[in-house]
Design an enzyme around this catalytic site. Sequence first.
Site, mmCIF file in Angstrom:
data_model
loop_
_atom_site.group_PDB
_atom_site.id
_atom_site.type_symbol
_atom_site.label_atom_id
_atom_site.label_comp_id
_atom_site.label_asym_id
_atom_site.label_seq_id
_atom_site.Cartn_x
_atom_site.Cartn_y
_atom_site.Cartn_z
ATOM 1 N N GLY A 1 -13.534 3.415 -7.968
ATOM 2 C CA GLY A 1 -13.403 3.692 -9.395
ATOM 3 C C GLY A 1 -12.584 4.934 -9.716
ATOM 4 N N GLU B 1 -16.229 0.766 2.051
ATOM 5 C CA GLU B 1 -15.820 1.297 0.758
ATOM 6 C C GLU B 1 -15.978 2.819 0.772
ATOM 7 O OE1 GLU B 1 -16.147 -1.864 -2.571
ATOM 8 O OE2 GLU B 1 -18.126 -0.990 -2.346
ATOM 9 N N GLY C 1 -13.631 -3.963 -7.600
ATOM 10 C CA GLY C 1 -14.445 -3.639 -8.766
ATOM 11 C C GLY C 1 -13.658 -3.838 -10.046
ATOM 12 N N GLY C 2 -13.161 -2.740 -10.608
ATOM 13 C CA GLY C 2 -12.487 -2.759 -11.908
ATOM 14 C C GLY C 2 -11.443 -3.846 -12.065
ATOM 15 N N GLU D 1 -23.075 2.543 -5.114
ATOM 16 C CA GLU D 1 -23.750 2.879 -6.380
ATOM 17 C C GLU D 1 -25.254 2.654 -6.266
ATOM 18 O OE1 GLU D 1 -21.132 0.443 -8.719
ATOM 19 O OE2 GLU D 1 -19.517 1.846 -8.224
ATOM 20 N N ASN E 1 -16.591 -7.709 -7.634
ATOM 21 C CA ASN E 1 -17.885 -7.139 -8.014
ATOM 22 C C ASN E 1 -17.784 -6.683 -9.465
ATOM 23 O OD1 ASN E 1 -20.173 -5.637 -8.395
ATOM 24 N ND2 ASN E 1 -19.660 -4.053 -6.900
ATOM 25 N N TRP E 2 -18.433 -7.402 -10.333
ATOM 26 C CA TRP E 2 -18.309 -7.119 -11.770
ATOM 27 C C TRP E 2 -19.201 -5.951 -12.204
ATOM 28 C CZ3 TRP E 2 -18.232 -12.622 -14.492
ATOM 29 C CH2 TRP E 2 -17.153 -13.351 -13.994
ATOM 30 N N LYS E 3 -20.027 -5.472 -11.303
ATOM 31 C CA LYS E 3 -20.928 -4.347 -11.612
ATOM 32 C C LYS E 3 -21.708 -4.636 -12.901
ATOM 33 C CE LYS E 3 -17.990 -1.415 -8.886
ATOM 34 N NZ LYS E 3 -17.515 -0.081 -8.541
ATOM 35 N N SER F 1 -10.672 0.890 -5.382
ATOM 36 C CA SER F 1 -9.421 0.896 -6.131
ATOM 37 C C SER F 1 -8.381 -0.085 -5.592
ATOM 38 C CB SER F 1 -8.840 2.317 -6.208
ATOM 39 O OG SER F 1 -9.743 3.189 -6.876
ATOM 40 N N HIS G 1 -24.435 -1.331 -1.741
ATOM 41 C CA HIS G 1 -23.271 -0.766 -2.438
ATOM 42 C C HIS G 1 -23.495 0.725 -2.680
ATOM 43 C CE1 HIS G 1 -20.326 0.060 -5.547
ATOM 44 N NE2 HIS G 1 -19.668 -0.980 -5.070
HETATM 45 P P1 13P Z 1 -13.159 -0.282 -7.834
HETATM 46 O O1 13P Z 1 -12.301 -1.409 -7.354
HETATM 47 O O2 13P Z 1 -13.346 -0.254 -9.313
HETATM 48 O O3 13P Z 1 -12.705 1.033 -7.246
HETATM 49 O O4 13P Z 1 -14.625 -0.540 -7.252
HETATM 50 C C1 13P Z 1 -14.755 -0.827 -5.901
HETATM 51 C C2 13P Z 1 -16.133 -1.295 -5.668
HETATM 52 O O5 13P Z 1 -17.085 -0.565 -5.774
HETATM 53 C C3 13P Z 1 -16.317 -2.718 -5.337
HETATM 54 O O6 13P Z 1 -17.612 -2.953 -4.919
#
Ligand code: 13P
Length: 252
Positions: free
Chosen positions: A174, A168, A235-236, A98, A10-12, A214, A96
Amino acid sequence: MTRRPIIAGNWKMYMLTGPAKELAAALAKQVGRLADRDVVLVPPFTALAAVKEAIAGTNLALGAQNGHAKNEGAFTGEVSMAMLVDAGCRYVVIGHSERRQFFGETNAGCREKIKAAFAAGLTPIYCFGELLAEREAGKTFEVVRRQLEEGLAELDPALAPRLVIAYEPVWAIGTGKTASPAQAQEVHAFIRDWLREHFGAATADALRLQYGGSVKPDNVDELMACPDVDGALVGGASLKADGFARIVQFRS
Ligand code: 13P
């Protein structure tokens, strides 16, 4: 029952089209030919076309980070599931944390989006998880149960096995604070039990559960070794080709 692993990045709200193309091309080269797992790249809307082109002819799949529940209409700024299909997506991330935290998304809204995604031919990745305060108050299972009950209330049982769920925990997103394998497994087992109760054993055995929060190259192996962890939503660590390629090639 062996479930086919599914790893999604997920590149956000990162990546302009140039770097998106480079990242996708690097991943296409490194992990584009794997045949025993699903690998999904989930760029922002504006980079879907560039990523689609970069992964054409590989086994990598394209996903979107959100989609609207209505087919079309006067909903300025929104993108429908049919539009995502048109853009080359096979998956869509729904609910998600967020989206829930910053854009007011609810379990009931997710329910409509899941239905719309299936109707358009997409595979929804339904995300949820508890907040830190909820975990500390001993409410993790209560929260997760509600997210399942409300989000999946009207899910067609015939489609249920194709759904992907991403657990999640919000406190792990994050933050660098990954859930321990035991913590992830405990909630995944709870989710699978709930699925068994509501949709039967065949669906519970087939439906894939991703862990997100993470996930990194150095913890993916132990997470993927958990019996009820079938994949990861990253994510990251999905923004760097080498690291994400290592995650995709987890060893367990
Ligand atoms: P991180 O891997 O950056 O913690 O993010 C997880 C996430 O929200 C994937 O959708």
